[in-house]
Design a protein around this motif. Structure first.
Motif, short mmCIF file in Angstrom:
data_model
loop_
_atom_site.label_atom_id
_atom_site.label_comp_id
_atom_site.label_asym_id
_atom_site.label_seq_id
_atom_site.Cartn_x
_atom_site.Cartn_y
_atom_site.Cartn_z
N PHE A 1 0.85 -1.20 0.00
CA PHE A 1 0.00 0.00 0.00
C PHE A 1 0.88 1.24 0.00
CE2 PHE A 1 -3.66 2.26 2.43
CZ PHE A 1 -4.20 2.70 1.24
N VAL A 2 0.69 2.15 -0.96
CA VAL A 2 1.55 3.33 -1.06
C VAL A 2 1.46 4.21 0.18
CG1 VAL A 2 1.60 3.42 -3.58
CG2 VAL A 2 -0.23 4.59 -2.34
N ILE A 3 0.33 4.19 0.86
CA ILE A 3 0.15 5.00 2.07
C ILE A 3 0.94 4.42 3.23
CG2 ILE A 3 -1.53 6.03 3.66
CD1 ILE A 3 -1.79 6.97 0.74
N ALA B 1 -4.49 -6.08 3.36
CA ALA B 1 -4.35 -5.98 4.82
C ALA B 1 -4.80 -4.60 5.31
CB ALA B 1 -2.90 -6.24 5.22
N ALA B 2 -4.47 -3.56 4.55
CA ALA B 2 -4.89 -2.21 4.92
C ALA B 2 -6.41 -2.09 4.92
CB ALA B 2 -4.27 -1.20 3.96
N ALA B 3 -7.06 -2.76 3.96
CA ALA B 3 -8.52 -2.73 3.90
C ALA B 3 -9.13 -3.39 5.13
CB ALA B 3 -9.00 -3.42 2.63
N LYS B 4 -8.54 -4.51 5.54
CA LYS B 4 -9.05 -5.19 6.74
C LYS B 4 -8.91 -4.30 7.97
CE LYS B 4 -8.27 -9.93 5.13
NZ LYS B 4 -7.48 -11.17 5.29
N GLU B 5 -7.78 -3.61 8.09
CA GLU B 5 -7.59 -2.69 9.21
C GLU B 5 -8.62 -1.58 9.20
OE1 GLU B 5 -3.82 -1.00 9.96
OE2 GLU B 5 -2.89 -2.89 10.55
N ALA B 6 -9.01 -1.16 8.00
CA ALA B 6 -9.98 -0.07 7.87
C ALA B 6 -11.42 -0.55 7.96
CB ALA B 6 -9.77 0.65 6.54
N GLY B 7 -11.60 -1.87 8.15
CA GLY B 7 -12.95 -2.42 8.22
C GLY B 7 -13.68 -2.38 6.89
#
Length: 291
Positions: free
Chosen positions: A243-245, A253-259
């Motif tokens: 993820f560039v962010i 994984a970032a999507a899962k963290e963000a719900g």
């Protein structure tokens, strides 16, 4: 006289007029091809036809979102200057809004804008601005939440790269981050399951050929290929990319963290796949002075 698809095709090829214009001309002239050509000229469409042979690889991508549907459209022009023209931008914005009511570029071409089809609107703008231009592509995306992003926007909702992201859960802020990632990294597909099988197979064969050049045993090569293909798939898919962010996380994984669950995306970039004719600046100026 019955107007056939073949007649419309022949007139379009002869004049470069739009499909609806060619059909209307043939109807008005009772199928007479020569008369139909003259009819197009008298309606001011001949100027557009003269421009049609030029490569239109510039222009704008515009995005529009309404409720759970988003659309992205690409309208091309010959030069980058036209993309900065307020008149051209207004037309592209109107086309994007019209796209919200249709599902394909063919449907969009005959959609209504102010009593005229999109094709007619574009053709008239060719005559006004003096450059070849055309509606090239449209993509639509639906989801619980659809977020749009335009990279290097020249005005609201349009620029060189337009992205749509569909989500379940999450919010606009996270959706925009994902859209920015897609604009920058350009994933080939959402997940491994969405990758073109022929592309994957071709890459596998290339990697096997490279590995065999090393002279290593087949058993070792097979293990090497597993690792290389895993890397290829990760780099090619949105879910697998860093993820560039936050490069410590994959996008998945970032999507899962963000719900959130990313259910789809669209990325359109102006001029993708169009072969541009290379000309030096002096030649371009000379051609312009001679026209």
């Amino acid at each position: 006289m019955a107007i056939t698809a073949a007649m419309v095709k022949e007139l379009r090829e002869a004049t470069a007029a739009g499909m609806m214009d060619a059909k209307k001309a043939l109807v008005e002239c009772d199928g007479d091809m020569e008369a139909a050509v003259d009819w197009l000229r008298t309606k001011g469409l001949a100027k557009a036809a003269k421009k049609a042979g030029r490569t239109a690889a510039e222009g704008l991508v515009a995005v529009a979102v309404s409720g759970g549907k988003g659309v992205a459209v690409e309208v091309n022009s010959e030069t980058d200057f036209v993309g900065k023209n307020a008149e051209f931008q207004g037309m592209v914005g109107s086309i994007a809004n019209a796209a919200l009511s249709v599902n394909t570029v063919e449907e969009l071409a005959v959609a209504n804008i102010g009593g005229k089809t999109v094709t007619e609107v574009v053709t008239e703008k060719v005559a006004t601005i003096g450059e070849n231009m055309g509606l090239r592509r449209m993509a639509a995306l639906e989801g619980d939440l659809v977020v749009s992003y335009v990279h290097n926007a020249v005005t609201d909702g349009m620029g060189k790269i337009g992205v749509l992201v569909a989500l379940k859960g999450g919010d606009d802020a996270f959706g925009k981050q994902v859209a920015m990632h897609i604009a920058a990294v350009n994933p080939a597909a959402l997940s491994e399951a969405d990758l073109d099988a022929s592309v994957v197979e071709k890459e596998k064969q290339v990697q096997m050929d490279i590995a065999r050049e090393s002279g290593k045993p087949e058993a070792v090569i097979e293990k090497m290929i597993v690792g290389r293909m895993k890397k290829f798939i990760a780099e090619s898919t949105l879910f697998g990319q860093a993820f560039v962010i936050n490069p410590d996380l994959t996008v998945e994984a970032a999507a899962k963290e963000a719900g959130a669950e990313i259910t789809g995306f669209v990325r359109l970039e102006v001029g993708e796949g169009i072969e541009k004719v290379a000309e030096d600046f002096a030649a371009e100026v000379a051609k312009t002075m001679g026209s």
